[in-house]
Design a protein around this motif. Structure first.
Motif, mmCIF file in Angstrom:
data_model
loop_
_atom_site.group_PDB
_atom_site.id
_atom_site.type_symbol
_atom_site.label_atom_id
_atom_site.label_comp_id
_atom_site.label_asym_id
_atom_site.label_seq_id
_atom_site.Cartn_x
_atom_site.Cartn_y
_atom_site.Cartn_z
ATOM 1 N N UNK A 4 -8.343 -62.769 20.254
ATOM 2 C CA UNK A 4 -7.161 -63.352 18.488
ATOM 3 C C UNK A 4 -6.254 -64.130 18.629
ATOM 4 N N UNK A 5 -7.057 -65.177 19.233
ATOM 5 C CA UNK A 5 -6.209 -66.762 18.325
ATOM 6 C C UNK A 5 -6.382 -67.597 17.323
ATOM 7 N N UNK A 6 -6.301 -68.627 17.289
ATOM 8 C CA UNK A 6 -6.847 -69.244 15.904
ATOM 9 C C UNK A 6 -7.595 -70.341 16.460
ATOM 10 N N UNK A 7 -8.989 -70.944 16.238
ATOM 11 C CA UNK A 7 -9.513 -71.821 17.134
ATOM 12 C C UNK A 7 -8.923 -73.378 16.341
ATOM 13 N N UNK A 8 -8.584 -73.891 16.397
ATOM 14 C CA UNK A 8 -7.953 -75.550 15.985
ATOM 15 C C UNK A 8 -9.269 -76.205 16.465
ATOM 16 N N UNK A 9 -9.611 -77.016 17.019
ATOM 17 C CA UNK A 9 -10.417 -77.910 17.542
ATOM 18 C C UNK A 9 -11.295 -77.511 18.804
ATOM 19 N N UNK A 10 -12.895 -77.659 18.797
ATOM 20 C CA UNK A 10 -14.077 -77.820 19.885
ATOM 21 C C UNK A 10 -14.120 -79.168 20.650
ATOM 22 N N UNK A 11 -13.537 -79.024 22.039
ATOM 23 C CA UNK A 11 -14.167 -80.652 22.707
ATOM 24 C C UNK A 11 -15.680 -80.048 23.397
ATOM 25 N N UNK A 12 -16.424 -80.954 22.938
ATOM 26 C CA UNK A 12 -17.447 -80.555 24.331
ATOM 27 C C UNK A 12 -17.667 -81.760 24.988
ATOM 28 N N UNK A 13 -18.639 -81.635 25.694
ATOM 29 C CA UNK A 13 -18.279 -81.996 27.270
ATOM 30 C C UNK A 13 -19.701 -81.689 28.201
ATOM 31 N N UNK A 14 -20.750 -82.378 27.030
ATOM 32 C CA UNK A 14 -22.315 -81.922 28.061
ATOM 33 C C UNK A 14 -21.956 -83.139 29.777
ATOM 34 N N UNK A 15 -22.413 -81.629 30.459
ATOM 35 C CA UNK A 15 -22.350 -82.508 31.903
ATOM 36 C C UNK A 15 -23.267 -82.983 32.179
ATOM 37 N N UNK A 38 -2.898 -83.421 20.663
ATOM 38 C CA UNK A 38 -1.196 -83.440 20.694
ATOM 39 C C UNK A 38 -1.304 -83.662 18.848
ATOM 40 N N UNK A 39 -2.768 -84.151 18.731
ATOM 41 C CA UNK A 39 -3.226 -84.260 17.354
ATOM 42 C C UNK A 39 -2.553 -82.936 16.282
ATOM 43 N N UNK A 40 -3.788 -81.749 17.428
ATOM 44 C CA UNK A 40 -3.565 -80.085 15.943
ATOM 45 C C UNK A 40 -2.943 -79.407 16.718
ATOM 46 N N UNK A 41 -1.569 -79.819 17.571
ATOM 47 C CA UNK A 41 -0.058 -79.217 17.823
ATOM 48 C C UNK A 41 -0.579 -77.448 18.868
ATOM 49 N N UNK A 42 -2.269 -77.728 19.381
ATOM 50 C CA UNK A 42 -2.237 -76.291 20.595
ATOM 51 C C UNK A 42 -1.101 -76.057 21.103
ATOM 52 N N UNK A 43 -1.143 -74.731 21.375
ATOM 53 C CA UNK A 43 -0.620 -74.714 22.020
ATOM 54 C C UNK A 43 -1.370 -73.347 23.924
ATOM 55 N N UNK A 44 -2.633 -73.908 23.430
ATOM 56 C CA UNK A 44 -3.240 -72.924 24.730
ATOM 57 C C UNK A 44 -4.487 -73.641 24.287
ATOM 58 N N UNK A 45 -5.119 -73.904 25.999
ATOM 59 C CA UNK A 45 -6.802 -74.207 25.857
ATOM 60 C C UNK A 45 -7.832 -74.054 27.013
#
Length: 389
Positions: A4-15, A38-45
């Motif tokens: 129920x949250x809106x995804x504003x950005x995805x960050x991949x981290x190849x291990x 900071x750029x997207x104003x996200x409130x949850x990661x």
């Protein structure tokens, strides 16, 4: 998404190296993630891995927003989906067990006990109080779930007395299990294109030609890297899977990662003790395939059916496969029982499955039994004598 949250950005981290002990991510990736927040104003990661309590707290301090790991996200979705009394209790217990590992020290001014009159602390820190209260609540929930488990065991016992075989629908989440359940049982259970749309087990009686009535159970979907504590927490719900005579493994035929999902489901089945139960593989959503499915199948593979729960094509082939797996063999099967197997003998006579009987040299009985092979195997497992200590 399902939570129920809106995804504003995805960050991949190849291990390319081991996780950082402090942040899980390495410092450069943490800084980059902070810029995205900071750029997207996200409130949850949301982190698609399991974090330690320290890693979660350190990330929250560095990013200045709330951080949830994979386990907490799944628990949150489970909490939204649970509707039955048992499901809500199981979710709450799993949440409390997870929370108990993430309590941080609070009210530190009450922590130390000093010498002298009037200078001694209360004897228990806030952290210890929280842990004690959580432990008490977990104990209460566990006692209630034990009663629910007894009721479920009684229901399964009644089904077995009526000799109704059980077919459990299992599969990766969002593979279409509930849609197939509705198609087979003509039900209207909630089905949606989302993760974990079904949490509480559903059971319906379905007529199968050549067998009679089969109890079909719809269960929670599995997912990659299902946290161990969730498997432990939902053992009562998954008992319908462990006690089934056959597993209908529903597979999303149109998903390019279907082979990986099949492996994930089989791994979870092994973890809950259901890996040896016979399977029927149902490749659902076959109407979405670009080309006709390949009918070739090797003898050592589980029976495979291509089906569309949406259109109903292939349902007749599925019921035929169920009848074959659960079917009564044309010739009676011979069992050699020892004198300690009287309970199994009595159960077979109770089900009117014994065609002939003769005493054997060991003081037991030779029985000729005619009944579904999987039902007979289950009865042997349940009624085998307890070995002497």
């Amino acid at each position: 998404m399902a939570a129920g949250v809106e995804v504003v950005a995805c960050v991949n981290n190849p291990r390319s190296s081991d996780p950082h002990p402090r942040f899980f991510l390495h410092q450069g990736k943490v800084d980059a993630l902070a810029e995205v927040v900071a750029e997207t104003g996200a409130t949850l990661v949301l982190v698609d891995e399991q974090l330690s309590p320290a890693q979660e707290r350190n990330l929250e301090r560095a990013l200045k927003v709330r951080v949830l790991d994979r386990t907490e996200l799944i628990l949150d979705i489970f909490a939204q989906r649970a509707s039955s009394f048992e499901g809500r209790l199981e979710v709450e217990r799993a949440q409390l067990r997870h929370l108990a590992t993430r309590l941080v020290r609070g009210w530190t001014h009450l922590e130390r006990q000093k010498g002298g009159i009037g200078l001694r602390g209360p004897g228990e820190t806030q952290l210890e109080t929280d842990r004690r209260l959580i432990g008490q609540r977990i104990s209460q929930i566990s006692q209630r779930l034990e009663k629910v488990d007894v009721q479920r065991a009684q229901s399964r016992s009644r089904r077995r007395r009526n000799d109704a075989p059980v077919a459990a629908l299992v599969g990766y989440t969002n593979a279409g299990k509930t849609s197939l359940f509705n198609r087979l049982s003509e039900s209207r259970a909630y089905a949606a294109d989302q993760l974990f749309a079904t949490l509480d087990p559903l059971l319906r009686r379905v007529p199968v030609p050549g067998i009679g009535t089969v109890v079909v159970a719809d269960t929670v979907g599995f997912v990659n890297h299902l946290p161990h504590e969730l498997v432990e927490a939902f053992k009562a719900t998954l008992s319908e899977v462990r006690e089934a005579d056959v597993l209908i493994h529903v597979i999303d035929a149109a998903n390019p990662e279907r082979d990986h999902q099949i492996a994930v489901v089989n791994q979870v089945l092994d973890e809950i003790g259901a890996g040896d139960i016979p399977q029927i593989e149902v490749l659902n959503k076959s109407d979405l395939l670009a080309s006709a499915p390949d009918p070739v199948q090797h003898e050592d593979q589980a029976p495979r059916v291509f089906l569309s729960a949406r259109t109903g094509n292939g349902v007749a082939e599925l019921t035929a496969a169920m009848a074959k797996v659960l079917g009564v063999p044309p010739e009676p099967q011979r069992l050699e029982l020892g004198p300690e197997s009287g309970r199994l003998r009595a159960r077979l006579f109770e089900l009117d499955a014994v065609v002939n009987e003769a005493p054997n040299e060991a003081g037991g009985w030779n029985l000729w039994v005619q009944m579904p092979a999987q039902t007979l195997a289950r009865l042997i497992r349940e009624n085998e004598p307890v070995p002497a200590a």
